[in-house]
Design a protein around this motif. Structure first.
Motif, PDB file in Angstrom:
ATOM      1  N   SER A   1       0.836  -1.209   0.000  1.00 26.81           N
ATOM      2  CA  SER A   1       0.000   0.000   0.000  1.00 26.81           C
ATOM      3  C   SER A   1       0.866   1.252   0.000  1.00 26.81           C
ATOM      4  N   HIS A   2       2.094   1.124  -0.454  1.00 23.53           N
ATOM      5  CA  HIS A   2       3.026   2.251  -0.472  1.00 23.53           C
ATOM      6  C   HIS A   2       3.523   2.511  -1.885  1.00 23.53           C
ATOM      7  N   TYR A   3       3.982   3.745  -2.075  1.00 17.48           N
ATOM      8  CA  TYR A   3       4.670   4.081  -3.312  1.00 17.48           C
ATOM      9  C   TYR A   3       6.176   3.919  -3.119  1.00 17.48           C
ATOM     10  N   MET A   4       6.842   3.513  -4.199  1.00 17.94           N
ATOM     11  CA  MET A   4       8.283   3.513  -4.194  1.00 17.94           C
ATOM     12  C   MET A   4       8.731   4.980  -4.348  1.00 17.94           C
ATOM     13  N   VAL A   5       9.795   5.333  -3.639  1.00 17.32           N
ATOM     14  CA  VAL A   5      10.231   6.728  -3.707  1.00 17.32           C
ATOM     15  C   VAL A   5      11.189   6.938  -4.859  1.00 17.32           C
ATOM     16  N   ASP A   6      10.848   7.857  -5.689  1.00 11.46           N
ATOM     17  CA  ASP A   6      11.677   8.224  -6.824  1.00 11.46           C
ATOM     18  C   ASP A   6      12.977   8.874  -6.324  1.00 11.46           C
ATOM     19  N   ALA A   7      14.114   8.521  -6.937  1.00 10.81           N
ATOM     20  CA  ALA A   7      15.410   9.047  -6.486  1.00 10.81           C
ATOM     21  C   ALA A   7      15.462  10.571  -6.564  1.00 10.81           C
ATOM     22  N   LYS A   8      14.772  11.131  -7.554  1.00 14.21           N
ATOM     23  CA  LYS A   8      14.759  12.590  -7.721  1.00 14.21           C
ATOM     24  C   LYS A   8      14.062  13.254  -6.521  1.00 14.21           C
ATOM     25  N   ILE A   9      12.974  12.627  -6.080  1.00 10.29           N
ATOM     26  CA  ILE A   9      12.240  13.167  -4.939  1.00 10.29           C
ATOM     27  C   ILE A   9      13.068  13.012  -3.657  1.00 10.29           C
ATOM     28  N   GLN A  10      13.769  11.861  -3.551  1.00 14.80           N
ATOM     29  CA  GLN A  10      14.635  11.654  -2.385  1.00 14.80           C
ATOM     30  C   GLN A  10      15.652  12.776  -2.277  1.00 14.80           C
ATOM     31  N   ARG A  11      16.290  13.079  -3.403  1.00 10.13           N
ATOM     32  CA  ARG A  11      17.318  14.130  -3.386  1.00 10.13           C
ATOM     33  C   ARG A  11      16.700  15.474  -2.993  1.00 10.13           C
ATOM     34  N   TYR A  12      15.526  15.738  -3.537  1.00  9.00           N
ATOM     35  CA  TYR A  12      14.858  17.004  -3.221  1.00  9.00           C
ATOM     36  C   TYR A  12      14.590  17.101  -1.719  1.00  9.00           C
ATOM     37  N   ALA A  13      14.034  16.031  -1.133  1.00 12.60           N
ATOM     38  CA  ALA A  13      13.718  16.045   0.296  1.00 12.60           C
ATOM     39  C   ALA A  13      14.983  16.215   1.134  1.00 12.60           C
ATOM     40  N   GLU A  14      16.033  15.525   0.736  1.00 13.03           N
ATOM     41  CA  GLU A  14      17.282  15.587   1.500  1.00 13.03           C
ATOM     42  C   GLU A  14      17.937  16.963   1.397  1.00 13.03           C
ATOM     43  N   GLU A  15      17.951  17.503   0.178  1.00  8.73           N
ATOM     44  CA  GLU A  15      18.686  18.746  -0.035  1.00  8.73           C
ATOM     45  C   GLU A  15      17.897  19.980   0.382  1.00  8.73           C
ATOM     46  N   HIS A  16      16.584  19.918   0.254  1.00 10.09           N
ATOM     47  CA  HIS A  16      15.811  21.140   0.457  1.00 10.09           C
ATOM     48  C   HIS A  16      15.025  21.178   1.751  1.00 10.09           C
ATOM     49  N   ASN A  17      14.800  20.043   2.387  1.00 15.88           N
ATOM     50  CA  ASN A  17      13.868  20.092   3.498  1.00 15.88           C
ATOM     51  C   ASN A  17      14.401  19.709   4.866  1.00 15.88           C
ATOM     52  N   GLU A  18      14.975  18.519   4.990  1.00 14.49           N
ATOM     53  CA  GLU A  18      15.155  18.008   6.335  1.00 14.49           C
ATOM     54  C   GLU A  18      16.086  18.846   7.214  1.00 14.49           C
ATOM     55  N   LYS A  19      17.286  19.111   6.714  1.00 13.78           N
ATOM     56  CA  LYS A  19      18.235  19.856   7.552  1.00 13.78           C
ATOM     57  C   LYS A  19      17.765  21.291   7.776  1.00 13.78           C
ATOM     58  N   ARG A  20      17.172  21.892   6.765  1.00  9.37           N
ATOM     59  CA  ARG A  20      16.665  23.258   6.923  1.00  9.37           C
ATOM     60  C   ARG A  20      15.526  23.275   7.939  1.00  9.37           C
ATOM     61  N   PHE A  21      14.655  22.271   7.833  1.00 11.25           N
ATOM     62  CA  PHE A  21      13.538  22.190   8.771  1.00 11.25           C
ATOM     63  C   PHE A  21      14.077  22.050  10.198  1.00 11.25           C
ATOM     64  N   ALA A  22      15.044  21.147  10.381  1.00 11.67           N
ATOM     65  CA  ALA A  22      15.613  20.918  11.717  1.00 11.67           C
ATOM     66  C   ALA A  22      16.195  22.204  12.278  1.00 11.67           C
ATOM     67  N   LYS A  23      16.892  22.941  11.429  1.00  6.45           N
ATOM     68  CA  LYS A  23      17.525  24.181  11.887  1.00  6.45           C
ATOM     69  C   LYS A  23      16.471  25.211  12.279  1.00  6.45           C
ATOM     70  N   ARG A  24      15.442  25.330  11.450  1.00  6.76           N
ATOM     71  CA  ARG A  24      14.440  26.363  11.713  1.00  6.76           C
ATOM     72  C   ARG A  24      13.622  26.078  12.966  1.00  6.76           C
ATOM     73  N   ILE A  25      13.443  24.790  13.265  1.00  4.19           N
ATOM     74  CA  ILE A  25      12.622  24.475  14.442  1.00  4.19           C
ATOM     75  C   ILE A  25      13.482  24.343  15.698  1.00  4.19           C
ATOM     76  N   GLY A  26      14.803  24.466  15.533  1.00  4.80           N
ATOM     77  CA  GLY A  26      15.698  24.387  16.694  1.00  4.80           C
ATOM     78  C   GLY A  26      16.020  22.968  17.093  1.00  4.80           C
ATOM     79  N   GLY A  27      15.960  22.049  16.152  1.00  2.13           N
ATOM     80  CA  GLY A  27      16.232  20.646  16.456  1.00  2.13           C
ATOM     81  C   GLY A  27      17.450  20.133  15.726  1.00  2.13           C
TER      82      GLY A  27
END
Lengths: 235, 108
Positions: A86-112
């Protein structure tokens, strides 16, 4: 990085930050020549490189990159297993986007701090009082992927982590379906991001989650709100 | 947990955080003779679980990536009987069932 080590690291970073800001910032920054320190690349998470001329992660990766393997044609059995999940396979392009644009920036902005291990959460941060917070962060770039699906074994791992660390787990979805490639290939528009929040974890549709319209400030508040006082959709 | 491994189309197990999977892929890029690992990283799936286990076991690194590798090996060894494939998911899907309420309390 183990959770407790991550928290220690986070606290040490905060202590260093506080100590630095208590002293004279002027001399510290005066010695800095911005022109010698490239920043802003997604792979640097928006930070300065430590030394002038330092290669970015992407440059290092390109230097060591192997010849790509050829994609195998899925067998009938593989197709059937993928279809019944019941899951989608994650496209490598989307993985890179999430890694490069979201997680670390999100962590920094929320103080985590983002965890680089196989912990059941992506970001940890101290809470008010003795409890800590763990955040499961999702990035959604297509409207069709509108449901978080979590099976029992994955939920058990999270429950175990919560008990062990006396922590609360939160689910945050960054709906970047209007952000990703908004202005053409590789040109994203973060002003169109929508943030959704729910206390806990499990299987639920993103549309039933609480939409955080007050940005990171509101999200930080929600983390510490008593469950009974959370707005509709957040609990 | 940013990413999950779906084994045999039914078993969902934690794989790595977003950063953890990025580290895993960077480590995989340094390996020789690791086509199954590379295929998993590049295309998100592998359909030769025994070969994947063998390649992972041949090169377990130190540190946090090593933890990810060891856990993945353990989960692959515990795969449902007859399972042929593993694929990487971020836990999103389009299952058209009614929403399942949070089951956290039921598990505790």
């Amino acid at each position: 990085m183990h959770y407790s080590a991550a928290i220690r690291d986070l606290e040490a970073r905060k202590a260093r930050y506080s100590s630095r800001n208590a002293g004279s910032d002027r001399a510290f920054y005066a010695a800095w020549d911005e022109a010698k320190h490239p920043r802003g690349q997604p792979e640097n998470s928006g930070e300065f490189s430590k030394t002038p001329g330092t290669k970015s992660t992407a440059e290092k990766s390109a230097a060591t990159k192997k010849t790509p393997v050829k994609r195998q044609e899925p067998t009938a059995k593989t197709k059937s297993e993928i279809a019944k999940a019941s899951h989608y396979m994650v496209d490598a392009k989307i993985q890179r986007y999430a890694e490069e644009h979201n997680e670390k920036r999100f962590a920094k902005r929320i103080g985590g701090l983002s965890l680089d291990d196989n912990e059941p959460v992506d970001v940890v941060l101290p809470g008010l009082g003795p409890r800590e917070h763990g955040i499961e962060l999702k990035t959604m770039v297509e409207n069709k992927n509108n449901k978080i699906t979590m099976k029992r074994s994955a939920m058990e791992a999270k429950a175990k982590w919560e008990r062990k660390h006396k922590a609360k787990i939160h689910t945050v979805v960054l709906d970047d379906s209007a952000v990703f490639n908004a202005n053409g290939d590789g040109e994203h528009d973060e002003s169109k991001r929508r943030i959704f929040y729910r206390r806990g974890y499990g299987s639920f549709r993103v549309g039933t989650m609480y939409e955080v319209k007050g940005g990171m400030a509101e999200l930080k508040q929600l983390l510490n709100v008593d469950r009974k006082k959370l707005p509709q959709g957040a609990a | 947990m940013g990413y999950y491994a779906i084994i045999g189309g039914e078993q969902q197990v934690p794989l790595a955080s977003l950063s953890g999977w990025s580290e895993f892929k960077a480590w995989a890029d340094t390996l020789d003779a690791s086509d199954e690992i590379s295929h998993l990283c590049e295309y998100g799936f592998s359909q030769n679980i025994p070969a994947l286990i063998a390649q992972l076991e041949a090169s377990i690194p130190a540190g946090s990536v090593g933890n990810t590798v060891r856990d993945l090996i353990g989960n692959l060894r515990a795969a449902p009987e007859g399972a042929e494939s593993i694929f990487v998911s971020d836990g999103m899907g389009d299952e058209d069932a009614a929403d399942i309420p949070l089951l956290r309390r039921a598990l505790q």
